[in-house]
Design a protein around this motif. Sequence first.
Motif, short mmCIF file in Angstrom:
data_model
loop_
_atom_site.label_atom_id
_atom_site.label_comp_id
_atom_site.label_asym_id
_atom_site.label_seq_id
_atom_site.Cartn_x
_atom_site.Cartn_y
_atom_site.Cartn_z
N PRO A 84 -12.22 12.50 -27.11
CA PRO A 84 -12.73 11.48 -26.46
C PRO A 84 -14.27 11.70 -25.73
N ASP A 85 -14.83 10.65 -25.57
CA ASP A 85 -16.14 10.94 -25.07
C ASP A 85 -16.15 10.74 -23.32
N GLU A 86 -17.41 10.49 -22.71
CA GLU A 86 -17.30 10.63 -21.54
C GLU A 86 -16.77 9.09 -20.87
N ARG A 87 -16.85 8.12 -21.44
CA ARG A 87 -16.30 6.73 -21.31
C ARG A 87 -14.72 6.83 -21.59
N GLY A 88 -14.15 7.73 -22.18
CA GLY A 88 -12.82 7.82 -22.48
C GLY A 88 -12.40 6.95 -23.92
N SER A 89 -13.30 6.65 -24.81
CA SER A 89 -13.05 5.94 -25.88
C SER A 89 -12.99 7.27 -27.04
N HIS A 91 -14.09 9.02 -30.49
CA HIS A 91 -14.86 9.04 -31.87
C HIS A 91 -14.57 10.41 -32.62
N THR A 132 -13.54 4.72 -32.44
CA THR A 132 -14.87 3.96 -32.56
C THR A 132 -15.76 3.96 -34.01
#
Length: 149
Positions: A84-89, A91, A132
């Motif tokens: 997860p990245d900082e937005r929660g999605s 990658h 993503t």
Amino acid sequence: MSRPGRMSRLSRRPVPSRVPEVPHPREHVEPVVTVRRHARGRGRMGQSGPATTASSSAPGPSRTCVGCRGVGDRAALLRVVAEPDERGSLHVVPDPRRRRAGRGAWLHPDPSCLDLAVRRKAFGRALRAEVTTDVAALRAWVESEHDRS
């Protein structure tokens, strides 16, 4: 005076029957491991089918590339995981040391295999997560490895 069974007229010996011989039910038959295909084409191991043996050409574990679907040695493929990245999605990131937690997918460190995997949307299926389409970190790693070799 009647005799049971069918007898030869000349020798009074029993006539052999024309029934084919079947193996005795207690005879040992070696179980053979083969691959059963499910409706979606994924193989599962089972015990049935003709006498075949599973053997690989290279020693050690083998993995399937999600891009080209070619089978290769584990050392020749790159493991990728979803993080997860900082937005929660989620990658896709490379895992060259093969130590990161979570479900992994395997990819040849080749830009053409990466392009095929992105075009087929193979990362989402292999990682069983909605990832993503941004694979910039993975592409940079693959291209740097491809330039080194």
